[in-house]
Design an enzyme around this catalytic site. Structure first.
Site, PDB file in Angstrom:
ATOM      1  N   HIS B   9      -6.589  -9.548   6.977  1.00  0.00           N
ATOM      2  CA  HIS B   9      -7.265  -9.311   8.249  1.00  0.00           C
ATOM      3  C   HIS B   9      -8.745  -8.954   8.047  1.00  0.00           C
ATOM      4  O   HIS B   9      -9.318  -8.181   8.800  1.00  0.00           O
ATOM      5  CB  HIS B   9      -6.523  -8.271   9.101  1.00  0.00           C
ATOM      6  CG  HIS B   9      -6.377  -6.907   8.467  1.00  0.00           C
ATOM      7  ND1 HIS B   9      -5.278  -6.107   8.666  1.00  0.00           N
ATOM      8  CD2 HIS B   9      -7.197  -6.185   7.659  1.00  0.00           C
ATOM      9  CE1 HIS B   9      -5.428  -4.962   8.006  1.00  0.00           C
ATOM     10  NE2 HIS B   9      -6.585  -4.984   7.394  1.00  0.00           N
ATOM     11  N   HIS B  56      -8.916   0.902  11.428  1.00  0.00           N
ATOM     12  CA  HIS B  56      -9.959   1.204  10.446  1.00  0.00           C
ATOM     13  C   HIS B  56     -10.989   2.154  11.048  1.00  0.00           C
ATOM     14  O   HIS B  56     -12.145   1.778  11.264  1.00  0.00           O
ATOM     15  CB  HIS B  56     -10.647  -0.077   9.983  1.00  0.00           C
ATOM     16  CG  HIS B  56      -9.719  -1.103   9.416  1.00  0.00           C
ATOM     17  ND1 HIS B  56      -8.913  -1.896  10.191  1.00  0.00           N
ATOM     18  CD2 HIS B  56      -9.459  -1.459   8.136  1.00  0.00           C
ATOM     19  CE1 HIS B  56      -8.202  -2.692   9.413  1.00  0.00           C
ATOM     20  NE2 HIS B  56      -8.510  -2.443   8.172  1.00  0.00           N
ATOM     21  N   HIS B 191      -7.970  -6.125  -3.046  1.00  0.00           N
ATOM     22  CA  HIS B 191      -9.347  -5.734  -2.783  1.00  0.00           C
ATOM     23  C   HIS B 191      -9.544  -4.239  -2.946  1.00  0.00           C
ATOM     24  O   HIS B 191      -8.650  -3.455  -2.680  1.00  0.00           O
ATOM     25  CB  HIS B 191      -9.857  -6.198  -1.427  1.00  0.00           C
ATOM     26  CG  HIS B 191      -9.164  -5.691  -0.192  1.00  0.00           C
ATOM     27  ND1 HIS B 191      -7.826  -5.734   0.028  1.00  0.00           N
ATOM     28  CD2 HIS B 191      -9.701  -5.160   0.944  1.00  0.00           C
ATOM     29  CE1 HIS B 191      -7.542  -5.274   1.238  1.00  0.00           C
ATOM     30  NE2 HIS B 191      -8.659  -4.897   1.822  1.00  0.00           N
ATOM     31  N   GLU B 238      -2.657  -2.292   1.180  1.00  0.00           N
ATOM     32  CA  GLU B 238      -2.294  -2.842   2.497  1.00  0.00           C
ATOM     33  C   GLU B 238      -1.141  -3.846   2.402  1.00  0.00           C
ATOM     34  O   GLU B 238      -0.467  -4.122   3.391  1.00  0.00           O
ATOM     35  CB  GLU B 238      -3.498  -3.533   3.140  1.00  0.00           C
ATOM     36  CG  GLU B 238      -4.601  -2.585   3.570  1.00  0.00           C
ATOM     37  CD  GLU B 238      -5.837  -3.315   4.074  1.00  0.00           C
ATOM     38  OE1 GLU B 238      -6.784  -2.632   4.458  1.00  0.00           O
ATOM     39  OE2 GLU B 238      -5.863  -4.561   4.087  1.00  0.00           O
TER      40      GLU B 238
END
Lengths: 118, 279
Positions: B9, B56, B191, B238
Protein backbone atom coordinates in the site's frame (compact mmCIF):
# COMPACT_ATOMS: atom_id res chain seq x y z
CA UNK A 1 7.65 -16.20 22.11
CA UNK A 2 9.44 -13.42 23.97
CA UNK A 3 8.12 -9.88 23.81
CA UNK A 4 11.49 -8.33 24.58
CA UNK A 5 11.96 -5.56 22.05
CA UNK A 6 14.46 -6.77 19.44
CA UNK A 7 17.77 -4.93 19.13
CA UNK A 8 18.76 -4.99 15.50
CA UNK A 9 21.70 -2.86 14.38
CA UNK A 10 20.69 -0.02 12.09
CA UNK A 11 17.00 -0.45 12.94
CA UNK A 12 14.67 1.54 15.19
CA UNK A 13 12.08 -0.68 16.81
CA UNK A 14 9.35 1.61 18.09
CA UNK A 15 7.78 0.21 21.25
CA UNK A 16 5.66 1.62 24.09
CA UNK A 17 8.72 3.01 25.90
CA UNK A 18 9.86 4.78 22.71
CA UNK A 19 6.32 6.06 22.29
CA UNK A 20 6.52 7.68 25.76
CA UNK A 21 10.00 9.09 25.09
CA UNK A 22 9.04 10.53 21.72
CA UNK A 23 5.52 11.58 22.60
CA UNK A 24 5.92 15.37 22.43
CA UNK A 25 7.99 15.18 19.26
CA UNK A 26 5.55 12.84 17.55
CA UNK A 27 2.56 14.90 18.64
CA UNK A 28 4.15 18.00 17.17
CA UNK A 29 4.97 16.28 13.88
CA UNK A 30 1.52 14.70 13.74
CA UNK A 31 -0.15 18.07 14.21
CA UNK A 32 1.39 19.24 10.94
CA UNK A 33 -1.14 17.32 8.89
CA UNK A 34 -3.46 20.29 9.50
CA UNK A 35 -2.82 23.31 7.27
CA UNK A 36 -3.47 25.82 10.08
CA UNK A 37 -0.85 24.16 12.26
CA UNK A 38 1.63 24.17 9.40
CA UNK A 39 1.14 27.94 9.13
CA UNK A 40 1.62 28.44 12.86
CA UNK A 41 4.69 26.22 12.87
CA UNK A 42 6.25 27.98 9.90
CA UNK A 43 5.55 31.42 11.40
CA UNK A 44 7.53 30.68 14.58
CA UNK A 45 9.02 27.21 14.82
CA UNK A 46 10.61 27.66 18.25
CA UNK A 47 7.42 28.97 19.82
CA UNK A 48 5.45 26.12 18.27
CA UNK A 49 7.90 23.65 19.84
CA UNK A 50 7.32 25.30 23.22
CA UNK A 51 3.56 24.70 23.01
CA UNK A 52 4.14 20.99 22.43
CA UNK A 53 6.52 20.65 25.38
CA UNK A 54 9.48 19.27 23.48
CA UNK A 55 12.68 18.57 25.40
CA UNK A 56 15.56 20.89 24.55
CA UNK A 57 17.19 18.10 22.54
CA UNK A 58 13.99 17.35 20.60
CA UNK A 59 13.47 21.06 19.92
CA UNK A 60 17.03 21.48 18.63
CA UNK A 61 16.69 18.40 16.43
CA UNK A 62 13.46 19.78 14.94
CA UNK A 63 14.83 23.29 14.39
CA UNK A 64 18.05 21.96 12.84
CA UNK A 65 16.17 19.28 10.87
CA UNK A 66 18.48 16.67 12.33
CA UNK A 67 16.45 13.70 11.12
CA UNK A 68 18.77 11.08 12.61
CA UNK A 69 18.60 12.76 16.01
CA UNK A 70 14.79 12.94 15.87
CA UNK A 71 14.72 9.19 15.37
CA UNK A 72 17.16 8.68 18.25
CA UNK A 73 14.93 10.78 20.53
CA UNK A 74 11.85 8.60 20.11
CA UNK A 75 10.55 9.84 16.78
CA UNK A 76 8.38 7.52 14.73
CA UNK A 77 9.08 7.68 11.01
CA UNK A 78 5.37 8.04 10.22
CA UNK A 79 5.24 11.21 12.35
CA UNK A 80 8.66 12.61 11.49
CA UNK A 81 7.80 12.27 7.80
CA UNK A 82 5.01 14.84 8.26
CA UNK A 83 7.66 17.42 9.19
CA UNK A 84 9.67 16.42 6.12
CA UNK A 85 6.56 16.99 4.01
CA UNK A 86 6.31 20.54 5.33
CA UNK A 87 9.82 21.03 3.92
CA UNK A 88 8.72 19.26 0.71
CA UNK A 89 11.27 16.52 1.29
CA UNK A 90 10.54 13.01 0.06
CA UNK A 91 10.91 9.67 1.85
CA UNK A 92 13.79 8.96 -0.54
CA UNK A 93 15.46 12.16 0.68
CA UNK A 94 15.15 10.87 4.26
CA UNK A 95 16.44 7.49 3.15
CA UNK A 96 19.55 9.25 1.89
CA UNK A 97 19.99 11.16 5.16
CA UNK A 98 19.61 8.00 7.25
CA UNK A 99 22.19 6.13 5.19
CA UNK A 100 24.70 8.90 4.54
CA UNK A 101 23.88 9.11 0.85
CA UNK A 102 22.56 11.79 -1.44
CA UNK A 103 18.94 11.39 -2.48
CA UNK A 104 20.13 10.38 -5.96
CA UNK A 105 22.51 7.75 -4.59
CA UNK A 106 19.79 6.32 -2.37
CA UNK A 107 17.26 6.25 -5.21
CA UNK A 108 19.84 4.54 -7.43
CA UNK A 109 20.53 1.91 -4.74
CA UNK A 110 16.81 1.11 -4.68
CA UNK A 111 16.59 0.99 -8.48
CA UNK A 112 19.49 -1.45 -8.45
CA UNK A 113 17.46 -3.84 -6.29
CA UNK A 114 17.68 -2.25 -2.88
CA UNK A 115 20.17 -2.45 -0.06
CA UNK A 116 21.09 -5.93 1.02
CA UNK A 117 22.13 -6.94 4.54
CA UNK A 118 23.38 -10.50 4.36
CA UNK B 1 -15.68 -15.37 0.27
CA UNK B 2 -14.86 -15.07 -3.41
CA UNK B 3 -11.29 -13.85 -3.61
CA UNK B 4 -8.37 -12.54 -1.61
CA UNK B 5 -5.90 -9.89 -2.71
CA UNK B 6 -2.57 -9.20 -1.04
CA UNK B 7 -0.96 -5.95 -2.06
CA UNK B 8 1.51 -3.34 -0.93
CA UNK B 9 0.00 0.00 0.00
CA UNK B 10 2.94 2.33 -0.70
CA UNK B 11 1.61 5.93 -0.84
CA UNK B 12 3.59 6.77 -3.97
CA UNK B 13 1.69 4.04 -5.87
CA UNK B 14 -1.47 6.05 -5.19
CA UNK B 15 0.30 9.29 -6.06
CA UNK B 16 1.48 7.81 -9.39
CA UNK B 17 -2.15 7.03 -10.24
CA UNK B 18 -3.46 10.38 -8.98
CA UNK B 19 -0.91 12.31 -11.06
CA UNK B 20 -1.16 10.29 -14.27
CA UNK B 21 2.34 8.81 -14.02
CA UNK B 22 1.49 5.14 -14.43
CA UNK B 23 3.06 5.03 -17.91
CA UNK B 24 6.29 6.74 -16.85
CA UNK B 25 9.28 4.39 -17.22
CA UNK B 26 9.70 4.26 -13.42
CA UNK B 27 6.13 3.11 -12.77
CA UNK B 28 5.08 1.29 -15.94
CA UNK B 29 6.54 -2.14 -14.97
CA UNK B 30 4.67 -2.07 -11.66
CA UNK B 31 1.31 -1.21 -13.19
CA UNK B 32 1.82 -3.61 -16.10
CA UNK B 33 2.30 -6.28 -13.45
CA UNK B 34 -1.09 -5.42 -11.93
CA UNK B 35 -3.02 -5.55 -15.22
CA UNK B 36 -4.06 -9.24 -15.36
CA UNK B 37 -5.21 -9.21 -11.73
CA UNK B 38 -7.23 -6.07 -12.31
CA UNK B 39 -8.92 -7.56 -15.35
CA UNK B 40 -9.89 -10.66 -13.39
CA UNK B 41 -11.16 -8.68 -10.39
CA UNK B 42 -13.20 -6.36 -12.63
CA UNK B 43 -15.09 -9.47 -13.75
CA UNK B 44 -15.56 -10.67 -10.16
CA UNK B 45 -16.86 -7.62 -8.31
CA UNK B 46 -17.64 -8.34 -4.65
CA UNK B 47 -20.48 -6.73 -2.71
CA UNK B 48 -18.19 -6.04 0.23
CA UNK B 49 -14.41 -5.92 0.65
CA UNK B 50 -12.83 -6.40 4.06
CA UNK B 51 -9.61 -4.40 3.86
CA UNK B 52 -6.97 -5.34 6.43
CA UNK B 53 -4.58 -2.41 6.79
CA UNK B 54 -2.85 -0.06 9.20
CA UNK B 55 -3.25 3.65 9.72
CA UNK B 56 -0.11 5.81 9.43
CA UNK B 57 -0.50 8.54 12.07
CA UNK B 58 -3.54 10.01 10.33
CA UNK B 59 -6.82 8.87 11.92
CA UNK B 60 -5.21 6.94 14.76
CA UNK B 61 -2.57 8.60 16.91
CA UNK B 62 -0.29 6.92 19.38
CA UNK B 63 -2.23 7.86 22.47
CA UNK B 64 -4.11 4.58 21.92
CA UNK B 65 -2.75 1.55 20.04
CA UNK B 66 -5.45 -1.04 19.34
CA UNK B 67 -3.97 -4.39 18.32
CA UNK B 68 -6.99 -5.12 16.10
CA UNK B 69 -9.87 -2.79 15.29
CA UNK B 70 -12.89 -2.89 12.99
CA UNK B 71 -14.86 -0.06 11.42
CA UNK B 72 -18.64 -0.18 11.79
CA UNK B 73 -19.51 3.16 10.14
CA UNK B 74 -21.87 3.86 7.24
CA UNK B 75 -19.09 5.70 5.44
CA UNK B 76 -15.45 6.66 5.87
CA UNK B 77 -13.86 9.91 4.76
CA UNK B 78 -10.55 9.89 2.92
CA UNK B 79 -7.91 11.25 5.34
CA UNK B 80 -5.86 14.36 4.73
CA UNK B 81 -2.35 13.05 5.38
CA UNK B 82 -0.67 16.43 5.20
CA UNK B 83 -0.77 17.08 1.48
CA UNK B 84 -4.58 17.13 1.02
CA UNK B 85 -6.90 14.15 0.62
CA UNK B 86 -6.37 11.80 -2.32
CA UNK B 87 -8.81 12.61 -5.15
CA UNK B 88 -10.71 9.36 -4.70
CA UNK B 89 -14.31 8.75 -3.57
CA UNK B 90 -15.28 8.47 0.06
CA UNK B 91 -15.62 4.86 1.18
CA UNK B 92 -19.07 3.36 1.72
CA UNK B 93 -19.29 1.07 4.74
CA UNK B 94 -21.40 -2.00 5.46
CA UNK B 95 -22.57 -1.39 9.05
CA UNK B 96 -24.78 -4.46 9.48
CA UNK B 97 -22.09 -6.69 8.10
CA UNK B 98 -19.53 -4.97 10.36
CA UNK B 99 -21.76 -5.51 13.39
CA UNK B 100 -21.96 -9.19 12.52
CA UNK B 101 -18.17 -9.42 12.23
CA UNK B 102 -17.66 -7.66 15.58
CA UNK B 103 -20.02 -10.06 17.36
CA UNK B 104 -18.64 -13.14 15.66
CA UNK B 105 -15.01 -12.27 16.21
CA UNK B 106 -15.43 -11.22 19.84
CA UNK B 107 -17.41 -14.43 20.43
CA UNK B 108 -14.39 -16.20 18.93
CA UNK B 109 -12.22 -14.47 21.60
CA UNK B 110 -10.68 -11.80 19.33
CA UNK B 111 -11.17 -8.63 21.37
CA UNK B 112 -11.59 -6.00 18.70
CA UNK B 113 -11.62 -2.26 19.19
CA UNK B 114 -14.62 -0.76 17.37
CA UNK B 115 -14.46 2.45 15.32
CA UNK B 116 -17.74 4.27 14.66
CA UNK B 117 -15.80 7.11 13.00
CA UNK B 118 -12.65 6.64 10.99
CA UNK B 119 -10.86 8.58 8.27
CA UNK B 120 -9.08 6.11 6.02
CA UNK B 121 -5.56 6.84 4.80
CA UNK B 122 -3.38 5.48 1.99
CA UNK B 123 -3.13 2.15 3.80
CA UNK B 124 -6.73 1.49 2.73
CA UNK B 125 -7.23 3.72 -0.33
CA UNK B 126 -4.12 2.63 -2.24
CA UNK B 127 -5.18 -1.06 -2.16
CA UNK B 128 -8.64 0.00 -3.37
CA UNK B 129 -6.94 1.83 -6.24
CA UNK B 130 -4.79 -1.21 -6.97
CA UNK B 131 -8.06 -3.16 -7.31
CA UNK B 132 -9.99 -0.46 -9.16
CA UNK B 133 -7.92 2.31 -10.76
CA UNK B 134 -10.84 4.36 -12.10
CA UNK B 135 -13.70 4.24 -9.59
CA UNK B 136 -15.48 7.33 -10.91
CA UNK B 137 -17.98 8.68 -8.38
CA UNK B 138 -17.91 5.65 -6.09
CA UNK B 139 -15.95 2.49 -5.38
CA UNK B 140 -17.45 -0.68 -6.86
CA UNK B 141 -18.08 -2.28 -3.47
CA UNK B 142 -18.76 -1.46 0.16
CA UNK B 143 -15.76 -1.67 2.48
CA UNK B 144 -15.14 -2.84 6.03
CA UNK B 145 -11.81 -1.59 7.45
CA UNK B 146 -9.95 -4.01 9.71
CA UNK B 147 -6.98 -2.26 11.34
CA UNK B 148 -3.91 -3.97 12.72
CA UNK B 149 -1.18 -2.46 14.87
CA UNK B 150 1.99 -3.06 12.92
CA UNK B 151 3.73 0.16 14.03
CA UNK B 152 4.29 -0.25 17.78
CA UNK B 153 6.13 -3.26 19.17
CA UNK B 154 4.86 -5.76 20.22
CA UNK B 155 2.63 -6.17 17.21
CA UNK B 156 0.22 -9.13 17.15
CA UNK B 157 2.06 -12.34 16.33
CA UNK B 158 1.92 -13.73 12.82
CA UNK B 159 0.20 -16.82 14.22
CA UNK B 160 -2.49 -14.68 15.83
CA UNK B 161 -3.06 -12.93 12.51
CA UNK B 162 -3.54 -16.23 10.68
CA UNK B 163 -5.95 -17.36 13.41
CA UNK B 164 -7.88 -14.07 13.19
CA UNK B 165 -8.14 -14.58 9.45
CA UNK B 166 -9.63 -18.03 9.96
CA UNK B 167 -12.17 -16.63 12.42
CA UNK B 168 -12.93 -13.83 9.96
CA UNK B 169 -13.60 -16.38 7.23
CA UNK B 170 -16.03 -18.22 9.50
CA UNK B 171 -17.72 -14.97 10.47
CA UNK B 172 -18.19 -14.01 6.82
CA UNK B 173 -19.63 -17.40 5.95
CA UNK B 174 -22.10 -17.24 8.83
CA UNK B 175 -23.61 -13.92 7.71
CA UNK B 176 -27.27 -14.68 6.92
CA UNK B 177 -27.41 -12.78 3.63
CA UNK B 178 -25.87 -14.26 0.49
CA UNK B 179 -23.19 -11.69 -0.34
CA UNK B 180 -19.98 -11.87 -2.32
CA UNK B 181 -17.09 -10.85 -0.07
CA UNK B 182 -13.45 -10.22 -0.94
CA UNK B 183 -10.66 -9.74 1.57
CA UNK B 184 -7.56 -7.59 1.16
CA UNK B 185 -4.32 -8.13 3.07
CA UNK B 186 -2.22 -5.03 2.59
CA UNK B 187 1.24 -3.61 3.35
CA UNK B 188 4.68 -5.15 2.92
CA UNK B 189 6.83 -6.35 1.25
CA UNK B 190 10.38 -5.83 2.50
CA UNK B 191 11.00 -2.28 3.55
CA UNK B 192 12.64 -0.24 6.22
CA UNK B 193 12.18 3.51 6.12
CA UNK B 194 14.55 4.74 8.87
CA UNK B 195 17.92 3.95 10.40
CA UNK B 196 21.18 2.83 8.82
CA UNK B 197 19.38 -0.17 7.28
CA UNK B 198 16.93 2.13 5.42
CA UNK B 199 16.32 0.89 1.90
CA UNK B 200 16.59 -2.76 2.93
CA UNK B 201 15.21 -5.09 0.27
CA UNK B 202 15.38 -8.85 0.79
CA UNK B 203 14.13 -10.35 -2.46
CA UNK B 204 14.82 -13.91 -1.31
CA UNK B 205 12.57 -13.46 1.70
CA UNK B 206 9.87 -11.73 -0.35
CA UNK B 207 9.87 -14.53 -2.95
CA UNK B 208 9.71 -17.15 -0.21
CA UNK B 209 6.77 -15.30 1.35
CA UNK B 210 4.93 -14.98 -1.97
CA UNK B 211 5.23 -18.73 -2.45
CA UNK B 212 4.45 -19.79 1.11
CA UNK B 213 1.41 -17.55 1.47
CA UNK B 214 -0.25 -19.92 -0.98
CA UNK B 215 1.24 -23.29 -0.07
CA UNK B 216 2.37 -23.08 3.55
CA UNK B 217 0.92 -20.17 5.56
CA UNK B 218 1.71 -22.06 8.78
CA UNK B 219 5.40 -21.63 8.02
CA UNK B 220 4.88 -17.85 7.84
CA UNK B 221 2.74 -17.90 10.99
CA UNK B 222 5.61 -19.57 12.85
CA UNK B 223 8.03 -16.70 12.19
CA UNK B 224 8.68 -14.38 15.13
CA UNK B 225 8.28 -10.63 14.98
CA UNK B 226 12.06 -10.32 15.30
CA UNK B 227 12.47 -12.50 12.22
CA UNK B 228 10.04 -10.34 10.24
CA UNK B 229 11.86 -7.17 11.29
CA UNK B 230 15.29 -8.65 10.59
CA UNK B 231 14.43 -10.24 7.24
CA UNK B 232 11.82 -7.83 5.84
CA UNK B 233 12.68 -4.62 7.73
CA UNK B 234 11.03 -2.64 10.48
CA UNK B 235 8.08 -1.84 8.21
CA UNK B 236 8.22 -5.19 6.42
CA UNK B 237 6.47 -6.65 9.47
CA UNK B 238 3.32 -5.31 7.77
CA UNK B 239 3.38 -8.67 5.98
CA UNK B 240 1.58 -10.21 8.96
CA UNK B 241 -1.56 -8.52 7.59
CA UNK B 242 -1.39 -10.75 4.51
CA UNK B 243 -1.87 -13.73 6.82
CA UNK B 244 -5.28 -12.44 7.92
CA UNK B 245 -6.36 -12.44 4.27
CA UNK B 246 -4.92 -15.92 3.78
CA UNK B 247 -6.62 -17.30 6.86
CA UNK B 248 -9.99 -15.94 5.75
CA UNK B 249 -9.88 -17.95 2.53
CA UNK B 250 -10.98 -21.55 2.57
CA UNK B 251 -8.65 -24.56 2.29
CA UNK B 252 -8.93 -24.70 -1.51
CA UNK B 253 -7.60 -21.68 -3.36
CA UNK B 254 -6.20 -20.92 -6.81
CA UNK B 255 -3.52 -18.34 -7.54
CA UNK B 256 -4.91 -16.08 -10.24
CA UNK B 257 -1.94 -13.76 -10.60
CA UNK B 258 1.10 -12.40 -8.84
CA UNK B 259 3.46 -9.48 -9.37
CA UNK B 260 6.65 -8.35 -7.67
CA UNK B 261 8.57 -5.20 -8.35
CA UNK B 262 11.51 -3.24 -6.90
CA UNK B 263 11.43 -0.38 -6.21
CA UNK B 264 8.27 1.51 -5.39
CA UNK B 265 9.87 4.52 -3.72
CA UNK B 266 11.81 3.00 -0.77
CA UNK B 267 10.26 -0.47 -0.83
CA UNK B 268 9.54 -3.63 -2.74
CA UNK B 269 5.96 -3.94 -4.00
CA UNK B 270 4.18 -7.26 -4.10
CA UNK B 271 0.76 -8.44 -5.18
CA UNK B 272 -0.88 -11.83 -5.20
CA UNK B 273 -4.49 -12.63 -6.04
CA UNK B 274 -6.24 -15.84 -4.97
CA UNK B 275 -9.59 -17.18 -6.04
CA UNK B 276 -11.38 -19.00 -3.24
CA UNK B 277 -12.56 -22.38 -4.54
CA UNK B 278 -14.23 -23.60 -1.35
CA UNK B 279 -17.34 -21.56 -0.76
Amino acid sequence: MSSTTPRLPGTYVFDAAENRRGRALNRLCGSLKDAGNRERFTADEAAYCETYGLTAEQRDAVLRRDWNRMMELGGSIFYVFKLAMVDQKSMQYLGGVFTGMTTEEFAQALKAGGRNFG
Amino acid sequence: MTWGLATSHVPSIGAAMDHGKTQDPYWKPLFDGYAPAREWMARHTPDIAVVVYNDHANAVDMSVTPAFALGTAESYRVADEGWGSRPVPAVTGAPEFSDHLVKSLIDASFDLTVYQELDVDHGLTVPLSVYCPDPGERWPCAVVPLLVNVIQYPQPTAARCLALGRALGEAVRSFPEDLKVAVFGTGGMSHQLAGARAGLINQDFDRMFLDAIEHDPEKLAALTREEYIREAGSEGIELIMWLIMRGALGPRIRRVHEAYHVPASNTAAGMVLFENLSR
